[in-house]
Enzyme design. Sequence first.
Site, mmCIF file in Angstrom:
data_model
loop_
_atom_site.group_PDB
_atom_site.id
_atom_site.type_symbol
_atom_site.label_atom_id
_atom_site.label_comp_id
_atom_site.label_asym_id
_atom_site.label_seq_id
_atom_site.Cartn_x
_atom_site.Cartn_y
_atom_site.Cartn_z
ATOM 1 N NE ARG A 224 -4.199 -1.623 0.299
ATOM 2 C CZ ARG A 224 -4.348 -2.554 -0.643
ATOM 3 N NH1 ARG A 224 -3.478 -2.679 -1.610
ATOM 4 N NH2 ARG A 224 -5.397 -3.367 -0.612
ATOM 5 C CG HIS A 272 -3.264 -0.234 -6.579
ATOM 6 N ND1 HIS A 272 -3.419 0.259 -5.312
ATOM 7 C CD2 HIS A 272 -3.401 -1.581 -6.460
ATOM 8 C CE1 HIS A 272 -3.626 -0.734 -4.466
ATOM 9 N NE2 HIS A 272 -3.619 -1.866 -5.147
#
Length: 309
Positions: A224, A272
């Site tokens: 993350r 991502h």
Amino acid sequence: MALLITPPVMGSAEHWRDTILEVSPDLDIRLWPEVGDPDDILYLLTGFLDLAELPELPNLRLVMPMFAGFDHLLGSPHLPDVPIVRTGPPDGDPAMTEYCVLHVLRHHRHMPDYLDQQRRREWKVIPQKQPHEQRVGFMGFGVLARPPARTLHGLGFDVAAWTRSERSDPDIALFNGPDGLAAFLARTDILVCLLPLTDDTDGILNANLFAQLPEGASVINLGRGGHLVDGDLIAALDSGHLAGATLDATKPEPLPQDSPLWTHPRVTVMPHTARRVRAATVAPQVVETIRRDQAGEPQLWAVDRAAGY
Ligand code: NDP
């Protein structure tokens, strides 16, 4: 007994419903916002929905997130107080495996440097380590990290991993806990972060950690954006201590236009994209989780709320 599906992370809700029905044709599935009688909803498969929008679901028994990371969900004050069960394939995700291997090989083979050289029309061979001389270190050795770690081991790389609890593996050297971190970092040339974002791991990719990596190490963050302190990474790259970085996740997302990461010559920014959640890979776990709950059997993939993953 019904399953409520919120707007999915990918594809239409109808596609998710139909894919789950292929595995369990008799399941009563409701698609948000057509909840019907809230008393009927025992199971919630959640993707993109602000949980604050959920009505009271008095008989809810389980929440099943479509995502593999639970930081966003666990941080919500509106998360119902029921068990959370993960839905990702329990043996890892081939998409994450090939993506992770791609980026490790890319750093191993100096691809960012060669692309730089090409832009300068420069024909120069960079000294190349053999796989057994390249020490790859995984932060996290969970469902998503184990398959690429094993693939890289199979290619001859010297692979280790760092976990929270003490574990053992026949092929991969495992380090654990805060006490094991320094030794793990000291032997890691290509660092892959596949940790969950928790109170313990927030900002873990910082100046102190980078300083413990050998000079010339590379960092690949597939976890993350919150794991990384951007300014510390840029300082470690600019000083020459780190050779390069690949960031699949950023904080925030999308990465703001004025972030210096976009244009840093030693950083690869990816939107991502490591893993796309697909209904077909999630449906079997959803059906099995509901079956276990109905049969009173223990859940196989429960999330530990206290640990944060
Ligand atoms: P798992 O829960 O299966 O594994 C997590 C691993 O991290 C475990 O090995 C665990 O240790 C370790 N860990 C957790 N906390 C600590 C800590 N404080 N110190 C050391 N090790 C720790 O997770 P997954 O493999 O399924 O997913 C990992 C993460 O990948 C997700 O949480 C998400 O953030 C990210 N992700 C990124 C995607 C992308 O597209 N970029 C897609 C999907 C997920 P132990 O074995 O001891 O429990």
